[in-house]
Design a protein around this motif. Structure first.
Motif, PDB file in Angstrom:
ATOM      1  N   THR A   1     -34.273 -22.673   9.122  1.00 32.57           N
ATOM      2  CA  THR A   1     -34.843 -23.782   8.355  1.00 32.57           C
ATOM      3  C   THR A   1     -36.371 -23.830   8.416  1.00 32.57           C
ATOM      4  O   THR A   1     -37.001 -24.337   7.495  1.00 32.57           O
ATOM      5  CB  THR A   1     -34.274 -25.130   8.827  1.00 32.57           C
TER       6      THR A   1
ATOM      7  N   ASN B   1     -30.713 -22.825  -2.798  1.00 34.74           N
ATOM      8  CA  ASN B   1     -31.933 -23.154  -3.559  1.00 34.74           C
ATOM      9  C   ASN B   1     -31.993 -24.605  -4.023  1.00 34.74           C
ATOM     10  O   ASN B   1     -33.071 -25.106  -4.330  1.00 34.74           O
ATOM     11  CB  ASN B   1     -32.073 -22.208  -4.750  1.00 34.74           C
ATOM     12  N   ARG B   2     -30.830 -25.275  -4.097  1.00 35.12           N
ATOM     13  CA  ARG B   2     -30.852 -26.684  -4.515  1.00 35.12           C
ATOM     14  C   ARG B   2     -30.889 -27.641  -3.329  1.00 35.12           C
ATOM     15  O   ARG B   2     -30.838 -28.851  -3.508  1.00 35.12           O
ATOM     16  CB  ARG B   2     -29.625 -26.988  -5.378  1.00 35.12           C
ATOM     17  N   VAL B   3     -30.959 -27.105  -2.126  1.00 33.42           N
ATOM     18  CA  VAL B   3     -31.024 -27.977  -0.939  1.00 33.42           C
ATOM     19  C   VAL B   3     -32.451 -28.499  -0.800  1.00 33.42           C
ATOM     20  O   VAL B   3     -33.391 -27.711  -0.668  1.00 33.42           O
ATOM     21  CB  VAL B   3     -30.607 -27.199   0.336  1.00 33.42           C
ATOM     22  N   PRO B   4     -32.626 -29.821  -0.857  1.00 39.47           N
ATOM     23  CA  PRO B   4     -33.989 -30.343  -0.769  1.00 39.47           C
ATOM     24  C   PRO B   4     -34.534 -30.251   0.659  1.00 39.47           C
ATOM     25  O   PRO B   4     -33.763 -30.149   1.616  1.00 39.47           O
ATOM     26  CB  PRO B   4     -33.824 -31.812  -1.191  1.00 39.47           C
ATOM     27  N   GLY B   5     -35.850 -30.274   0.774  1.00 43.19           N
ATOM     28  CA  GLY B   5     -36.480 -30.371   2.095  1.00 43.19           C
ATOM     29  C   GLY B   5     -36.602 -29.062   2.849  1.00 43.19           C
ATOM     30  O   GLY B   5     -36.864 -29.060   4.054  1.00 43.19           O
TER      31      GLY B   5
ATOM     32  N   TYR C   1     -41.574 -26.397   2.300  1.00 40.50           N
ATOM     33  CA  TYR C   1     -42.778 -27.177   2.617  1.00 40.50           C
ATOM     34  C   TYR C   1     -43.719 -26.325   3.459  1.00 40.50           C
ATOM     35  O   TYR C   1     -43.304 -25.363   4.115  1.00 40.50           O
ATOM     36  CB  TYR C   1     -42.424 -28.467   3.385  1.00 40.50           C
TER      37      TYR C   1
ATOM     38  N   THR D   1     -25.990 -29.299  -2.428  1.00 47.89           N
ATOM     39  CA  THR D   1     -27.222 -30.036  -2.760  1.00 47.89           C
ATOM     40  C   THR D   1     -27.764 -30.818  -1.567  1.00 47.89           C
ATOM     41  O   THR D   1     -28.710 -31.587  -1.716  1.00 47.89           O
ATOM     42  CB  THR D   1     -26.979 -30.994  -3.946  1.00 47.89           C
ATOM     43  N   THR D   2     -27.134 -30.659  -0.403  1.00 51.04           N
ATOM     44  CA  THR D   2     -27.716 -31.229   0.822  1.00 51.04           C
ATOM     45  C   THR D   2     -27.602 -30.183   1.926  1.00 51.04           C
ATOM     46  O   THR D   2     -26.737 -29.292   1.866  1.00 51.04           O
ATOM     47  CB  THR D   2     -26.977 -32.507   1.302  1.00 51.04           C
TER      48      THR D   2
END
Ligand code: FAD
Length: 292
Positions: free
Chosen positions: A168, A55-59, A62, A12-13
């Protein structure tokens, strides 16, 4: 078909994802949209022991235009690109490319990061990134590095990413006024991979002379191909029909198609000629402000 057994982890990170990737090394595969990886696993052509679902990694999802670049987070889906007003206003050829990736079901899940990282010469985005001289940002626990698209596809189904790196971001230089692009893909039926595809991007100066040209080819070689000979030939010239046709011959010379179910080498070479001519003609018209 059922894939071989694997362990599934869902960090999650970004730091957690990078740590897992470094820990498991070549035994692990990242999972984004799964539109290339899962079919390969079901066919047992890929058998990672660990699947790291990012898929649950935020950021990582965008879209922003900053400091002269359109920046696309790697988890942006094809459907988002296709519909994005920001992307359309800055680099419309990226929307045009996204719109011909697979079908709507694929585009709802598939990510641009996965499309590039997979390094399939038949994938559509690589040619466009080559034509635009995009840069790809790779992140590991050691930090970030930027890889030019020209160095990102060194071999067949091989990217320049190290095993502990996550793609990224994609950075596309925002084209100056007087620019236009086109991506033209020939496919047997809608949703199929390209028989051949060509991305072209040109910038035309106030005097009508070509200041910059970028050309990328899809599925006519072991890797996505850039055509520096044609790009150099076009620079400093008025893009009349003869000039465009000569550039298309230079693209044919760079192509290395293999015969397969989609056609013979002679047919594919001829399609490179036809599609390059059409893509340059359309890119030029768009650079001149025509709505084509
Ligand atoms: C029916 C069908 C039709 C298709 N048609 C087309 C088409 O016409 N044109 C086209 O271009 N593609 C097509 N594809 C392929 C697919 O759409 C793309 O390859 C897709 O965009 C891959 O993205 P993904 O997020 O699904 O990647 P995934 O399948 O999740 O991953 C693909 C590979 O990239 C790696 N990876 C994923 N994300 C990252 C990351 N951020 N950093 C590092 N490595 C990463 C994975 O580990 C894996 O090796 C089609 C697929 C299907 C199922």
């Amino acid at each position: 078909m059922i894939p071989p057994k694997f362990e599934y982890v869902a960090p999650t990170t970004l730091h957690e994802a990078l740590s897992l990737l470094r820990h498991y090394g070549s035994e692990a595969k990242l999972l984004s949209g799964g539109q290339s990886l899962i079919p390969l696993m079901k066919l047992r052509l890929a058998a990672p022991a660990y699947l790291i679902d990012i898929n649950r990694v935020p950021g990582l999802a965008y879209l922003e235009a900053r400091d002269g670049f359109l920046r696309i987070g790697s988890l942006i889906r094809e459907a988002d690109l296709e519909r994005s007003k920001l992307v359309r206003s800055h680099v419309p050829v990226v929307c045009e490319t996204a719109a011909v990736v697979g079908d709507p079901l694929v585009r709802n899940l598939a990510t641009i990061g996965g499309n590039l990282a997979h390094a399939d010469p038949a994938n559509d985005h690589p040619a466009t990134m080559l034509a635009l001289d995009a840069e790809i940002v790779a992140t590991s626990l050691d930090g970030e590095r930027t890889i030019p698209a020209t160095a990102f596809f060194p071999d067949f189904f091989t990217s320049a990413l190290n095993p502990d790196e996550i793609l990224t971001e994609i950075r596309i230089p925002v084209p100056s006024a007087g620019s236009g692009g086109a991506y033209i893909k020939l496919e047997r039926k809608v949703g199929d991979f390209a028989i051949a595809g060509v991305a072209a991007h040109v910038t035309i100066g106030a005097d009508g002379v070509c200041e910059r040209a970028g050309i990328g080819l899809t599925n006519v070689g072991p890797t996505p191909l850039k055509v520096p000979s044609a790009e150099a030939f076009l620079r400093g010239k008025h893009l009349d029909q003869d000039t465009i046709e000569h550039a298309a011959e230079l693209a044919v010379a760079v192509s290395q198609p293999e015969a397969d179910l989609r056609g013979s080498t002679a047919y594919k070479r001829d399609m490179v000629r036809v599609l390059t001519t059409r893509a340059l003609t359309r890119a030029l018209a768009r650079a001149q402000g025509q709505a084509v």
